[in-house]
Design a protein around this motif. Structure first.
Motif, short mmCIF file in Angstrom:
data_model
loop_
_atom_site.label_atom_id
_atom_site.label_comp_id
_atom_site.label_asym_id
_atom_site.label_seq_id
_atom_site.Cartn_x
_atom_site.Cartn_y
_atom_site.Cartn_z
N THR A 1 -36.30 -22.97 -8.19
CA THR A 1 -35.61 -24.12 -8.81
C THR A 1 -34.17 -23.76 -9.17
N GLY A 2 -33.52 -23.06 -8.26
CA GLY A 2 -32.07 -22.86 -8.40
C GLY A 2 -31.64 -21.51 -8.92
N TYR A 3 -32.58 -20.70 -9.41
CA TYR A 3 -32.21 -19.38 -9.92
C TYR A 3 -32.32 -18.33 -8.82
N ASP A 4 -31.64 -17.22 -9.03
CA ASP A 4 -31.78 -16.08 -8.15
C ASP A 4 -32.80 -15.15 -8.83
N ALA A 5 -34.02 -15.13 -8.29
CA ALA A 5 -35.06 -14.27 -8.88
C ALA A 5 -34.99 -12.91 -8.20
N ARG A 6 -34.74 -11.88 -8.99
CA ARG A 6 -34.56 -10.53 -8.43
C ARG A 6 -35.75 -9.65 -8.82
N PHE A 7 -36.37 -9.08 -7.82
CA PHE A 7 -37.55 -8.23 -8.04
C PHE A 7 -37.21 -6.80 -7.61
N VAL A 8 -37.10 -5.92 -8.56
CA VAL A 8 -36.76 -4.53 -8.22
C VAL A 8 -38.04 -3.77 -7.86
N VAL B 1 -43.51 -16.88 -13.31
CA VAL B 1 -42.39 -17.54 -13.99
C VAL B 1 -41.11 -17.25 -13.21
N ALA B 2 -40.92 -15.99 -12.83
CA ALA B 2 -39.71 -15.63 -12.07
C ALA B 2 -39.69 -16.38 -10.74
N ARG B 3 -40.85 -16.43 -10.08
CA ARG B 3 -40.91 -17.15 -8.79
C ARG B 3 -40.61 -18.63 -8.96
N PHE B 4 -41.15 -19.21 -10.03
CA PHE B 4 -40.89 -20.63 -10.30
C PHE B 4 -39.39 -20.88 -10.44
N PHE B 5 -38.73 -20.04 -11.24
CA PHE B 5 -37.29 -20.25 -11.41
C PHE B 5 -36.54 -19.95 -10.10
N GLY B 6 -37.08 -19.01 -9.32
CA GLY B 6 -36.49 -18.70 -8.02
C GLY B 6 -36.51 -19.90 -7.09
N ASP C 1 -23.60 -7.67 -11.40
CA ASP C 1 -22.71 -8.83 -11.23
C ASP C 1 -22.68 -9.75 -12.46
N ASP C 2 -23.35 -9.33 -13.54
CA ASP C 2 -23.36 -10.10 -14.80
C ASP C 2 -23.86 -11.54 -14.63
N GLU C 3 -24.76 -11.71 -13.69
CA GLU C 3 -25.36 -13.03 -13.46
C GLU C 3 -26.73 -13.16 -14.13
N VAL C 4 -27.28 -12.01 -14.55
CA VAL C 4 -28.66 -12.01 -15.04
C VAL C 4 -28.72 -12.50 -16.49
N ALA C 5 -29.57 -13.50 -16.73
CA ALA C 5 -29.74 -14.01 -18.10
C ALA C 5 -30.82 -13.23 -18.84
N VAL C 6 -31.86 -12.80 -18.11
CA VAL C 6 -32.95 -12.07 -18.76
C VAL C 6 -33.53 -11.04 -17.79
N SER D 1 -32.75 -20.61 -20.99
CA SER D 1 -32.12 -21.85 -21.46
C SER D 1 -30.95 -21.57 -22.41
N LEU D 2 -30.96 -20.39 -23.04
CA LEU D 2 -29.85 -20.09 -23.96
C LEU D 2 -28.60 -19.57 -23.24
N ARG D 3 -28.79 -19.19 -21.98
CA ARG D 3 -27.62 -18.69 -21.23
C ARG D 3 -27.51 -19.43 -19.90
N PRO D 4 -27.28 -20.72 -19.98
CA PRO D 4 -27.34 -21.53 -18.74
C PRO D 4 -26.28 -21.15 -17.71
N GLU D 5 -25.23 -20.46 -18.16
CA GLU D 5 -24.18 -20.10 -17.19
C GLU D 5 -24.62 -18.96 -16.28
N ARG D 6 -25.67 -18.25 -16.69
CA ARG D 6 -26.18 -17.15 -15.87
C ARG D 6 -27.37 -17.65 -15.05
N LYS D 7 -27.34 -17.38 -13.78
CA LYS D 7 -28.33 -18.01 -12.89
C LYS D 7 -29.26 -17.02 -12.20
N ALA D 8 -29.48 -15.86 -12.85
CA ALA D 8 -30.41 -14.91 -12.24
C ALA D 8 -31.41 -14.40 -13.27
N ILE D 9 -32.61 -14.10 -12.78
CA ILE D 9 -33.66 -13.51 -13.62
C ILE D 9 -34.08 -12.22 -12.92
#
Ligand code: PLP
Length: 392
Positions: free
Chosen positions: A110-117, A103-108, A136-141, A82-90
């Motif tokens: 609801t509009g986020y790109d959830a990345r699982f390494v 939590v990651a799946r939930f955001f995945g 790509d500097d899209e990751v907020a956390v 929520s503090l970095r709304p411009e970034r849309k990946a977790i």
């Protein structure tokens, strides 16, 4: 009973229970009360804060008491998003506890790109893929588990945190299984947030903590009365927090004994490997918690083994039971590249300083016997018991 499920929860230490009792009895004042009766409780909370901070190398003001490790994980991840709304990946890994994974799946969804390494067969993160996922500097956390609850494998948190720091990404680690079992310090790492849970180190259930870097911004999950310096509203669980503080102190004092803890675990592990032909350890044997072993019993139904061991008075875990009680092959072992049948035939054993050499010997023998019985039911696929009294 032989309790070998200490990664699920631990026995509350007698010293912890004793310290908690007055706060469940005569000292029931609200810590927010402006009178001495309340201030006593506030002081007790602050003393606990110091003890928990000392265990992880933090400043006391960086400790936020929560209700559990799950809440700490949720609070850290949701705050940073929520503090970095411009970034849309977790960004996280494929071997997280469900309190991060979900939590990651939930955001995945609801509009986020959830990345699982992904991880390798030993359970270690692919650091190159981790770095690429941040490029790509899209990751907020970015969030990485410190010690895996099923295998005990210790992640390369330092390297993952450094990479995240290079990209200026908020880094959280779920250290619920690591704190109190292995030495760790947030002072040495670019970690913004770290989750802790008291019941994993002989404290009470229903109390946890979130370390939150005092230089980083934080958006509370719980709003209301403004407790915990407005970072976690809700009247404090005073007894639980006091118990957590004592448990933290005891755990810190025990850290030096982790080699003897590992020696007992190794004794158990070697005993099982010698007794059950074809059995094997899942995950990196060198870089893991001193108390945990995850063992594969070829051709043996893990659920059946648990039932027989339960009848023999032994508590252990499939590491894969979901909340409905249905047993699925472990998501963690599958993420490590194990086929479903191996994941279904694996069981986690987690010891504590209460575990004795006699219990270990008894458990090894009971495992041999149980595997032998299961072979009669399930003859195909190996898993033969060799020597000893197994199989009778
Ligand atoms: N994270 C890990 C790695 C865990 O093992 C657990 C508990 O099993 C949790 C988080 C959740 O902790 P709590 O039970 O305090 O919610």
């Amino acid at each position: 009973m032989i309790y070998l499920d200490n990664n699920a929860t631990t026995a509350v230490a007698p010293e912890v229970r004793e310290a908690m009792l007055p706060w469940l009895g005569e000292f029931y004042g609200n810590p927010s009360g402006g009178y001495r009766f309340g201030r006593q409780a506030r002081k007790a909370i602050d003393e606990s804060r110091e003890k928990v901070a000392a265990l992880i190398g933090a400043h006391p003001e960086e400790i936020i008491f929560t209700s559990c490790g799950t809440e700490s994980n949720n609070a850290a991840l949701r705050s940073s998003l929520s503090l970095r709304p411009e970034r849309k990946a977790i960004l996280t890994s494929t071997v997280e506890h469900s309190a991060v994974d979900e939590v990651a799946r939930f955001f995945g969804e609801t509009g986020y790109d959830a990345r699982f390494v992904e991880v390798d067969a030993e359970g270690h993160l692919d650091l190159e893929a981790w770095e690429n996922a941040l490029a790509d500097d899209e990751v907020a956390v970015a969030s990485l588990i410190w010690a895996n609850n099923e295998t005990g494998v210790l992640s390369h948190v330092e390297a993952a945190a450094e990479i995240a720091a290079e990209r200026d990404v908020y880094f959280h680690t779920d250290a619920v299984q690591a704190v109190g079992k292995v030495p760790l310090s947030v002072a040495d790492l670019p970690v913004h947030a770290l989750s802790v849970s008291a019941h994993k180190f002989h404290g009470p259930k229903g109390v946890g903590a979130l370390y939150q870097d005092r230089h980083a911004r934080f958006q509370p999950l719980m709003l209301g009365g403004g407790q915990e310096e407005k970072r976690r509203s809700g009247t404090e669980n005073v007894a639980g927090i006091v118990g957590m503080g004592v448990a933290a102190e005891l755990a810190a004092a025990r850290l030096d004994a982790r080699e003897s803890a590992a020696a007992l675990r190794d004794q158990f592990e070697e005993g099982v490997l010698e007794t059950v032909e074809g059995s094997a350890v899942n995950g990196d044997r060198d870089r893991r918690l001193p108390n945990t072993t995850n063992l594969f019993f070829p051709g043996v139904d893990g659920e059946g083994l648990l039932i027989l061991l339960d009848e023999a008075g032994i508590c252990c875990s499939p590491g894969s039971a979901c909340s409905t009680g249905a047993v699925k092959p472990s998501r963690i072992l599958k993420a490590m590249g194990q086929i479903s049948s191996r994941a279904r035939s694996s069981v986690r054993f987690s010891l504590s300083h209460h575990t004795t050499a006699e219990e270990v010997a008894e458990a090894v023998s009971a495992i041999g016997t149980a595997v032998g019985k299961l072979q009669v039911v399930l003859p195909a696929g190996g898993g033969r018991v060799v020597g000893g009294s197994g199989g009778k």
